[in-house]
Every structure is written in structure tokens, then in C-alpha cells.
Scaffold this motif. Structure first.
Motif, PDB file in Angstrom:
ATOM      1  N   VAL B  11       0.627  -1.058  -0.125  1.00 19.72           N
ATOM      2  CA  VAL B  11      -0.131  -0.004   0.279  1.00 19.72           C
ATOM      3  C   VAL B  11       0.796   0.925  -0.126  1.00 19.72           C
ATOM      4  O   VAL B  11       0.752   2.113  -0.443  1.00 19.72           O
ATOM      5  CB  VAL B  11      -1.364  -0.093   1.242  1.00 19.72           C
ATOM      6  N   LEU B  14       1.721   1.382  -4.080  1.00 21.60           N
ATOM      7  CA  LEU B  14       0.907   2.309  -4.791  1.00 21.60           C
ATOM      8  C   LEU B  14       0.499   3.357  -3.879  1.00 21.60           C
ATOM      9  O   LEU B  14       0.556   3.801  -5.276  1.00 21.60           O
ATOM     10  CB  LEU B  14      -0.429   1.151  -4.532  1.00 21.60           C
ATOM     11  N   SER B  15       0.173   3.642  -3.073  1.00 17.15           N
ATOM     12  CA  SER B  15       0.103   5.073  -2.294  1.00 17.15           C
ATOM     13  C   SER B  15       1.034   6.458  -3.590  1.00 17.15           C
ATOM     14  O   SER B  15       0.782   7.896  -3.878  1.00 17.15           O
ATOM     15  CB  SER B  15      -1.123   5.401  -1.490  1.00 17.15           C
ATOM     16  N   TYR B  39      -0.440  -6.008  -5.526  1.00 17.54           N
ATOM     17  CA  TYR B  39      -0.609  -4.855  -4.426  1.00 17.54           C
ATOM     18  C   TYR B  39      -1.691  -6.309  -4.247  1.00 17.54           C
ATOM     19  O   TYR B  39      -3.153  -6.341  -5.125  1.00 17.54           O
ATOM     20  CB  TYR B  39      -0.623  -3.588  -5.135  1.00 17.54           C
ATOM     21  N   SER B  41      -4.709  -6.416   0.045  1.00 17.11           N
ATOM     22  CA  SER B  41      -4.814  -6.544   1.101  1.00 17.11           C
ATOM     23  C   SER B  41      -4.223  -7.352   2.177  1.00 17.11           C
ATOM     24  O   SER B  41      -4.348  -8.705   2.072  1.00 17.11           O
ATOM     25  CB  SER B  41      -5.778  -6.695   1.731  1.00 17.11           C
ATOM     26  N   PRO B  43      -4.153  -7.151   5.306  1.00 20.06           N
ATOM     27  CA  PRO B  43      -5.133  -7.202   6.540  1.00 20.06           C
ATOM     28  C   PRO B  43      -5.620  -8.013   5.681  1.00 20.06           C
ATOM     29  O   PRO B  43      -5.713  -9.194   7.678  1.00 20.06           O
ATOM     30  CB  PRO B  43      -5.296  -6.060   7.303  1.00 20.06           C
ATOM     31  N   GLY B  44      -6.660  -7.889   4.979  1.00 17.94           N
ATOM     32  CA  GLY B  44      -7.294  -8.738   4.640  1.00 17.94           C
ATOM     33  C   GLY B  44      -7.056 -10.267   4.358  1.00 17.94           C
ATOM     34  O   GLY B  44      -8.242 -11.409   4.341  1.00 17.94           O
ATOM     35  N   TRP B 292      -1.698   0.081   8.235  1.00 17.62           N
ATOM     36  CA  TRP B 292      -1.818  -0.497   7.051  1.00 17.62           C
ATOM     37  C   TRP B 292      -2.372   1.861   6.516  1.00 17.62           C
ATOM     38  O   TRP B 292      -1.505   2.254   5.287  1.00 17.62           O
ATOM     39  CB  TRP B 292      -3.263  -0.961   6.076  1.00 17.62           C
ATOM     40  N   ARG B 296      -0.447   3.526   4.004  1.00 20.33           N
ATOM     41  CA  ARG B 296      -0.988   4.240   2.945  1.00 20.33           C
ATOM     42  C   ARG B 296      -0.294   6.172   2.684  1.00 20.33           C
ATOM     43  O   ARG B 296       0.360   6.924   2.145  1.00 20.33           O
ATOM     44  CB  ARG B 296      -2.227   4.124   3.162  1.00 20.33           C
ATOM     45  N   PHE B 319      -3.749   4.888  15.513  1.00 21.87           N
ATOM     46  CA  PHE B 319      -4.581   4.274  15.723  1.00 21.87           C
ATOM     47  C   PHE B 319      -5.636   3.123  14.810  1.00 21.87           C
ATOM     48  O   PHE B 319      -4.477   2.032  13.649  1.00 21.87           O
ATOM     49  CB  PHE B 319      -5.425   5.047  14.867  1.00 21.87           C
ATOM     50  N   VAL B 321      -8.297  -0.460  14.727  1.00 16.92           N
ATOM     51  CA  VAL B 321      -9.600  -0.878  14.486  1.00 16.92           C
ATOM     52  C   VAL B 321      -9.627  -2.571  14.303  1.00 16.92           C
ATOM     53  O   VAL B 321      -8.948  -2.865  13.251  1.00 16.92           O
ATOM     54  CB  VAL B 321     -11.024  -0.931  13.854  1.00 16.92           C
ATOM     55  N   THR B 322      -9.443  -3.609  15.002  1.00 13.79           N
ATOM     56  CA  THR B 322      -9.739  -4.964  14.336  1.00 13.79           C
ATOM     57  C   THR B 322     -10.588  -5.517  15.457  1.00 13.79           C
ATOM     58  O   THR B 322     -11.167  -5.260  15.420  1.00 13.79           O
ATOM     59  CB  THR B 322      -8.533  -5.582  15.141  1.00 13.79           C
TER      60      THR B 322
END
Ligand SMILES: Cc1cc2nc3c(=O)[nH]c(=O)nc-3n(C[C@H](O)[C@H](O)[C@H](O)COP(=O)(O)OP(=O)(O)OC[C@H]3O[C@@H](n4cnc5c(N)ncnc54)[C@H](O)[C@@H]3O)c2cc1C
Lengths: 91, 437
Positions: B11, B14-15, B39, B41, B43-44, B292, B296, B319, B321-322
Motif C-alpha cells: 500500500v 501504490l499510494s 498489490y 490487502s 490485513p485481509g 495500513w 498509505r 490507531f 480497529v481490529t
């Protein structure tokens, strides 16, 4: 009981008429679960990448993407009816 | 025409490529990656393992869209950087010249230095290849052992469980992820794992992996216990892939040190993402994140600076969220408790900044499976852990990341009682109304 049912129906209609699915991009990790679960194949994940509400007139606002997202990225946000009609025209 | 070389296809890479393209239409952008899948995800991968998403959905961009971004992708490994010649060398032979170079090489799982670790059946979760391998092993495996303490270890436990493999989870200390979670939070996670049939072994350390004909058969603990296993999954932490930087004399510490323009100690070489160690104004230290969002943003800033548009990156409070054993969990800012026994360093999806234990007051509230912990500083909130119901995670995200002055409610917050949630909610609603007015 019946009153509660009607109330729920009204809320649902309000959501349908006046809400978008809005992403908080800073929470999104592009896992694709939202797009995978969209019944009409809207690429919700792309909206989260670019940080734009799902202003797609095909969106059923069924809430499936919101419920499935593991990161609480998505939520409904009320918009005025006028906004929603405008968005439908832009499509 | 300027020549840009980006090492990596994650990421951050790419960004950066997108940002360069936005500034410079004519530039030649070469993206070199040793991952054949390009590329996707990362975390996915956790949700691919537990069956929540299919492999094709891990790829955010179609092949056609990638082509429209208009950069060349090269599948190869960079073996060396020659800063004086402004060239990188490739493992297949040959090299690429650059005017500006980006190192977005990410981080790789740390491998515990025990005997038998090379056996077939020993796995980690860094990339799609690893995930495929775990799924393929799971089809035949009866029992798995997972070693580690952070998010990735837990995702491995959950993934293996979902694949129907009997899963044993080794923890060195007496509770899960002690560097970030407090005991109550760890227990919440552990209870749910036990309900799912996971066997948690506390005070248990891996000593060696044993096998026959090159395949894993059992693991031994330091106490001498022998556990039959077909899979041993390790997630004890990550190591930034900084060998290229070390090899050409760039300034490094645990990662590659960069300034706020994401520039390394060599003017034309930039670094971003998991491999970069950035200055954290909150703690005054150089910090590693494996997140992530920051990867980015750092990539975007690096790209702009590489293309000549000055852009300063300010590290926001960490930060994430998981989901921890099915419970949504938001972790913001400094909430930590120092080092964890289960990890050699931070792991995927974590920030070093969480481990800071600031000089502050902790307030806590529990409602069934929901748990809320806020770290209260002198006049701002320094961190929070929100588990279960996520209603308060959005306000807390705003209050902490924007350093909102909380003096009006500070006394109420630190007073004993279980009104923490209500106090924060009211404060938030008042704030929202004042701002809207
Ligand atoms: C299982 C898992 C769960 C995670 N969960 C979360 C989460 O919950 N939240 C969160 O925020 N983050 C999470 N992360 C972390 C997140 O995925 C990373 O922070 C992010 O992917 C970092 O991006 P990057 O571009 O810096 O590096 P990467 O995505 O790791 O990309 C590195 C690239 O460099 C290439 N490369 C390296 N060395 C070379 C070389 N010498 N030559 C050529 N190519 C090379 C690799 O092939 C790869 O393409 C998780 C990661 C994993 C693995």
C-alpha cells in the motif's frame, strides 16, 4: 406491538430515502468484505479508498456492508432528500 | 523525463506511485516487487483464512485499473542499491537507474531461533503465498500450535479454528497480548477463544519443532512437554525489511530512519510504510508502525516529495480497529503496558506507540462483553481501548487524534463509578452541537 412494527417500517423508509453509506477511510484496510457481501456488486471498498459516500442510485441501503465490516468503517448518514435526488440524477 | 524506482508493491508503494503520477504526468515509474501477487490487502489475509472473503476480493484494483495507473511493474528482487550511481541491482541480473528511489519493502515475520523451524508445516502469515499454504495444510491437518502474542497470532488461531483444525495457543506469560491489553481485556479475548474450543497454554514456550522426512510431527515446550502437531504457526513479531538500506549505508535503527519528508540519510532515497521508522512528536522518539493507514499516508507523502512537491508527514497517534476473537476492538494512542513476553518486537497491525505507558490516569467501565478503557492526561485523552460495542470509538478517535481539551469533564472522568461511557457520550454530543451551531 403493531405500533412498534410501524415505527420500524417508518425508520426503514427514512433510511432508504435519505441515507447514504458513508466510510471513514482512516479505519479501512481494504479487505474487501463489504464489496464481497454487496448483493448488487457495488464496489463499496473503492468508496472507502477514495473517502466518498456510496452515492449509487442502485444502493439498496440494506446495511449488509455496514454489518459485515470488521472495522466499523461504514455507517449510514442522513442526507436531505434533495441530496439523494441530486445524486440519483448525477448517476 | 524523471525516472522513479519504487521497491515494493504494497500500500505504501501504490499510494506513492499514485501521488507521483498526480504531480508528474510524463514520469517513468518502475515498481519492483518480489511478491508475484502484487498489490492486495495484507490485513485481509486474516479474513481469507477464516473464510469471510474469497481470494479474488483481496485485490482492490483490477488488472485493467492497475494498467491505467500507468506504471511498469517488474517482478524481481532488488539485491543492492548503489547510491553513487543512482542504480539498483536485480537478482535476475541487470539493474535500473533512478532519479528518486522509494524503499517500501515492508516487514517480515520474525522467525524464532529454534531447532526444526525449517520443517514443512511451520508457517507464518506475511503474504498471500503463506495464506494459501496454511489453507492447503489445514485440509489435512488435525492439530495446530500457534506461538505469539499480537493481532496476527490471534488471527492465525481464529483462521485455523475456522478451518476445523484443533488449535493450541502458547503464551509465555499469563495473559494474551500483555503489552497492549490489560488483564480484563485479555481475559475477555481468552474466554471467547476457549468457548470456540481453543486450548490456551499459559507460561508455555516453544523449545523445538520435531519432524520426520522433513515434515513437522510435534513441538516440544521448554518444560519438556511434547505436543503432536501438523502445523506450527509463528507470529512473535516482525522485522522491517531494511537489509538493502543497511547494505548501502543509509542510517537505520530498527527500521530505516526518515525525516518528515520521508527522506532517508541519502537525499534521493525515500522510505515509507512498515520499513520506515518515523519521528513521533508525542513521545519524541522514532517509532515503528505496522499499520495500513500510516503506510498509505507515508507513501503518499513520499511520492509528493519525490516528485518535488514539499509535503511534511506528521505522525498521528497510532490507531487501529481490529477484531479480537470476534469482538470489535479499537485501540488508539498510548494505552500500553511496555513489552510483551510473546513478541520480540511489534507484530503486523501494531504500533510501537501503543506500548507507551504514559504518566496518566486510567478510567475503565465494563458492560457485559463491552469494555472501555481511557487513558487520561493532564488536559487531553492520551489513549483508549474500546472492545465490543463501538459507539464510543468514533468520538474517542476524534477526541484523541485532535487533542481535544477535556478539562471540563476531567474530574468526572476520574471519579469512581461506571458512568464513563455516559460522560464521554454527553461531552461528545455537546461538542458536536456547539460545532454544528
Ligand atoms: C496478517 C496481517 C494482519 C494485519 N492486520 C492489520 C490491521 O489489523 N490493521 C492494520 O492497520 N494493519 C494490519 N497489518 C499491517 C499492514 O498490512 C501493513 O502495515 C501494510 O501492509 C504495510 O504496507 P507496506 O507497503 O509498507 O509493506 P508491504 O505491504 O509489506 O509490502 C512490501 C513490499 O515490498 C516487496 N519487497 C520487499 N523487499 C523487496 C526486495 N528486496 N525486492 C523487491 N521487492 C521487495 C514485497 O514483495 C512487497 O510487495 C496486517 C498485516 C498482516 C500480514
Amino acid at each position: 406491538m403493531l405500533r412498534r412494527f410501524f415505527k420500524q417500517e417508518t425508520i426503514k423508509r427514512q433510511v432508504l430515502g435519505t441515507s447514504y453509506v458513508v466510510p471513514d477511510s482512516s479505519r479501512c484496510i481494504q479487505c474487501g468484505i463489504c464489496s464481497f457481501n454487496c448483493p448488487i456488486d457495488i464496489d463499496v471498498r473503492r468508496h472507502a479508498w477514495v473517502g466518498e459516500p456510496v452515492k449509487d442510485s442502485r444502493c439498496l441501503t440494506c446495511g449488509e456492508c455496514i454489518a459485515r465490516c470488521p472495522r466499523a468503517v461504514l455507517r449510514f448518514q442522513q442526507t436531505s432528500l434533495f441530496d439523494a435526488q441530486q445524486a440519483a440524477k448525477e448517476e | 523525463m524523471r525516472h522513479y524506482v519504487i521497491i515494493g508493491a504494497g500500500v505504501a508503494a501504490l499510494s506513492a506511485a499514485q501521488a507521483i503520477r498526480q504531480q508528474d504526468n510524463l514520469a517513468e515509474i518502475l515498481m519492483v516487487s518480489d511478491d508475484p501477487f502484487g498489490y492486495y490487502s495484507r490485513p485481509g489475509l486474516a479474513y481469507y483464512l477464516n473464510g469471510e472473503v474469497t481470494e479474488e476480493y483481496l485485490f482492490p484494483f483490477s488488472e485493467k485499473e492497475i494498467q491505467q495507473l500507468n506504471f511498469f511493474r517488474i517482478q524481481d528482487r532488488v539485491t543492492q542499491i548503489l547510491p553513487d550511481k543512482r542504480r539498483v541491482l536485480l537478482s535476475s541480473g541487470g539493474g535500473l537507474g533512478y532519479d528518486a528511489l522509494l524503499l517500501a519493502t515492508g516487514a517480515a515475520a520474525a522467525i524464532p531461533p529454534v531447532q526444526g523451524i525449517e520443517l514443512q508445516g511451520v508457517v507464518k502469515l506475511d503474504n498471500l503465498y503463506d495464506a494459501r499454504q496454511i489453507l492447503s495444510l489445514s485440509r489435512k491437518a488435525r492439530r495446530a500450535v500457534v506461538v505469539g502474542g499480537g493481532i496476527t497470532a490471534l488471527e492465525l488461531v481464529e483462521g485455523l479454528c475456522a478451518q476445523g483444525v484443533e488449535t493450541h495457543f502458547f503464551l509465555r506469560g499469563d495473559h494474551y497480548w500483555s503489552s497492549v491489553l490489560d488483564e480484563i481485556e485479555s481475559r475477555l479475548v481468552e474466554t471467547r477463544l476457549i468457548e470456540e474450543g481453543v486450548q490456551i497454554h499459559t507460561h508455555t514456550e516453544l523449545s523445538e519443532a520435531l519432524g520426520k522426512h522433513g515434515s513437522l510431527e510435534a513441538v516440544r515446550t521448554t518444560r519438556g512437554e511434547l505436543i503432536q502437531a501438523d502445523i506450527l504457526a509463528v507470529a512473535i513479531g516482525i522485522q522491517p525489511r531494511k537489509e538493502l538500506a543497511d547494505g548501502c549505508g543509509l542510517k537505520t535503527d530498527r527500521g530505516i530512519l526518515v525525516n518528515e519528508r520521508m527522506q532517508t540519510s541519502c537525499e534521493e532515497i525515500f522510505a515509507a510504510g512498515d520499513v520506515a521508522q518515523v519521528y513521533d512528536p508525542a513521545s519524541g522518539k522514532w517509532i515503528l508502525d505496522s499499520l495500513w493507514g500510516p503506510a498509505r499516508e507515508q507513501g503518499r507523502h513520499a511520492g509528493m516529495n519525490m516528485a518535488g512537491l514539499p509535503a511534511l508527514y506528521t505522525k498521528p497517534p497510532a490507531f487501529n480497529v481490529t477484531r479480537l476473537s470476534g469482538l470489535a476492538a479499537t485501540i488508539i494512542g498510548a494505552v500500553g503496558r511496555g513489552r510483551s513476553e510473546d513478541e520480540v518486537d511489534i507484530a503486523h497491525g501494531e504500533s510501537q506507540a501503543w506500548r507507551d505507558n504514559p504518566d496518566a490516569i486510567v478510567a475503565r467501565a465494563e458492560y457485559h462483553v463491552n469494555h472501555l478503557r481511557v487513558i487520561i492526561g493532564k488536559d487531553t485523552l492520551l489513549g483508549a481501548v474500546v472492545m465490543g460495542d463501538q459507539t464510543l470509538s468514533h468520538p474517542l478517535q476524534y477526541l484523541i487524534l485532535n487533542h481535544v481539551d477535556i478539562t471540563p469533564i476531567r474530574d468526572e472522568l476520574i471519579a469512581p463509578g461506571d458512568r464513563l461511557g455516559a460522560i464521554l457520550q454527553n461531552f461528545w454530543l455537546n461538542l458536536a452541537t456547539t460545532h454544528a451551531a
